[in-house]
Write a protein that holds these residues in place. Structure first.
Motif, PDB file in Angstrom:
ATOM      1  N   ARG A   7       0.884  -1.168   0.000  1.00 10.69           N
ATOM      2  CA  ARG A   7       0.000   0.000   0.000  1.00 10.69           C
ATOM      3  C   ARG A   7       0.917   1.211   0.000  1.00 10.69           C
ATOM      4  NH1 ARG A   7      -3.702  -0.222   4.930  1.00 10.69           N
ATOM      5  NH2 ARG A   7      -5.046   1.145   3.693  1.00 10.69           N
ATOM      6  N   SER A   9       1.401   5.755  -1.123  1.00  9.05           N
ATOM      7  CA  SER A   9       0.918   7.044  -1.618  1.00  9.05           C
ATOM      8  C   SER A   9       2.090   7.749  -2.289  1.00  9.05           C
ATOM      9  CB  SER A   9       0.348   7.902  -0.485  1.00  9.05           C
ATOM     10  OG  SER A   9       1.369   8.222   0.440  1.00  9.05           O
ATOM     11  N   GLN A  42      -6.186   1.463  -7.090  1.00 14.67           N
ATOM     12  CA  GLN A  42      -6.492   2.307  -5.939  1.00 14.67           C
ATOM     13  C   GLN A  42      -6.598   1.490  -4.654  1.00 14.67           C
ATOM     14  OE1 GLN A  42     -10.447   4.052  -5.750  1.00 14.67           O
ATOM     15  NE2 GLN A  42     -11.199   2.584  -7.263  1.00 14.67           N
ATOM     16  N   ASP A  43      -6.217   2.109  -3.565  1.00 16.28           N
ATOM     17  CA  ASP A  43      -6.360   1.492  -2.249  1.00 16.28           C
ATOM     18  C   ASP A  43      -7.758   1.822  -1.738  1.00 16.28           C
ATOM     19  OD1 ASP A  43      -4.656   0.399   0.266  1.00 16.28           O
ATOM     20  OD2 ASP A  43      -6.141   1.873   0.927  1.00 16.28           O
ATOM     21  N   ASP A  46      -8.998   2.634   4.676  1.00 17.97           N
ATOM     22  CA  ASP A  46      -9.333   3.857   5.382  1.00 17.97           C
ATOM     23  C   ASP A  46      -8.451   5.009   4.894  1.00 17.97           C
ATOM     24  OD1 ASP A  46      -9.817   5.903   7.195  1.00 17.97           O
ATOM     25  OD2 ASP A  46      -9.490   4.669   8.975  1.00 17.97           O
ATOM     26  N   PRO A  47      -9.045   6.057   4.309  1.00 22.05           N
ATOM     27  CA  PRO A  47      -8.244   7.186   3.818  1.00 22.05           C
ATOM     28  C   PRO A  47      -7.379   7.828   4.904  1.00 22.05           C
ATOM     29  CG  PRO A  47     -10.490   7.348   3.014  1.00 22.05           C
ATOM     30  CD  PRO A  47     -10.472   6.228   4.016  1.00 22.05           C
ATOM     31  N   ALA A  48      -7.804   7.728   6.160  1.00 23.30           N
ATOM     32  CA  ALA A  48      -7.033   8.311   7.262  1.00 23.30           C
ATOM     33  C   ALA A  48      -5.670   7.643   7.411  1.00 23.30           C
ATOM     34  CB  ALA A  48      -7.825   8.210   8.562  1.00 23.30           C
ATOM     35  N   GLU A  49      -5.514   6.423   6.877  1.00 22.97           N
ATOM     36  CA  GLU A  49      -4.226   5.747   6.944  1.00 22.97           C
ATOM     37  C   GLU A  49      -3.217   6.339   5.972  1.00 22.97           C
ATOM     38  OE1 GLU A  49      -5.457   1.706   6.271  1.00 22.97           O
ATOM     39  OE2 GLU A  49      -5.571   1.321   8.433  1.00 22.97           O
ATOM     40  N   GLY A  50      -3.693   7.133   5.006  1.00 24.34           N
ATOM     41  CA  GLY A  50      -2.799   7.853   4.108  1.00 24.34           C
ATOM     42  C   GLY A  50      -2.404   7.136   2.830  1.00 24.34           C
ATOM     43  N   THR A  52      -3.104   5.662  -0.928  1.00 26.29           N
ATOM     44  CA  THR A  52      -3.997   5.949  -2.053  1.00 26.29           C
ATOM     45  C   THR A  52      -4.020   4.835  -3.083  1.00 26.29           C
ATOM     46  OG1 THR A  52      -2.188   7.119  -3.173  1.00 26.29           O
ATOM     47  CG2 THR A  52      -3.714   8.446  -1.811  1.00 26.29           C
ATOM     48  N   HIS A  53      -2.967   4.014  -3.119  1.00 26.65           N
ATOM     49  CA  HIS A  53      -2.832   2.976  -4.141  1.00 26.65           C
ATOM     50  C   HIS A  53      -2.317   1.680  -3.527  1.00 26.65           C
ATOM     51  CE1 HIS A  53      -2.938   6.661  -6.504  1.00 26.65           C
ATOM     52  NE2 HIS A  53      -3.315   5.920  -7.517  1.00 26.65           N
TER      53      HIS A  53
END
Length: 131
Positions: A7, A9, A42-43, A46-50, A52-53
């Motif tokens: 995972r 970004s 795309q990942d 949870d977007p809060a984990e930072g 994106t992919h």
């Protein structure tokens, strides 16, 4: 089967064209002979984990993993990819229950770090660990 899930970004300053090329380089790496299955996209976590992919590859066994890690396409891809990432997280898993499998995979990683110290430093920096 050895499965590697990454995972990640991008650094904020990486333009969209370069992001697309990073994903294309990952797809080329995921298409090399040792890979049994793969996906890049795309990942959905949870977007809060930072993140994106994500990148996922399934490698049949240790011999295939050795070939994958040193495939020229993989090595060239890493040269382009790593400097453009801001964050990286890995999950590795296997349906092979051999108790020493993790140690063998880790030893392969360490040998690659010895062969390619700059690569090892870049990976360690992304994971926030010393090389």
């Amino acid at each position: 089967m050895i499965v590697n899930v990454l995972r990640f970004s991008f650094k904020p300053e990486v333009p969209d064209e370069e992001r697309a090329e990073v994903l294309a380089a990952m797809r080329r790496t995921a298409s090399t002979e040792p890979v049994a299955f793969a996906t890049v996209g795309q990942d959905l976590g949870d977007p809060a984990e930072g993140f994106t992919h994500a990148y996922l590859v399934g490698i049949p066994d240790l011999d295939a993993l050795e070939r994958y890690m040193h495939d020229p396409v993989h090595l060239a891809g890493d040269e382009y990819i790593l400097g453009r990432l801001a964050t990286l997280s890995a999950v590795r898993l296997s349906d092979d229950l051999a108790p020493d499998l993790g140690q063998k995979v880790y030893a392969m990683h360490n040998r690659k770090v010895e062969m390619y110290p700059q690569w090892g430093d870049e990976v360690a920096n992304l994971f926030g660990t010393p090389s």
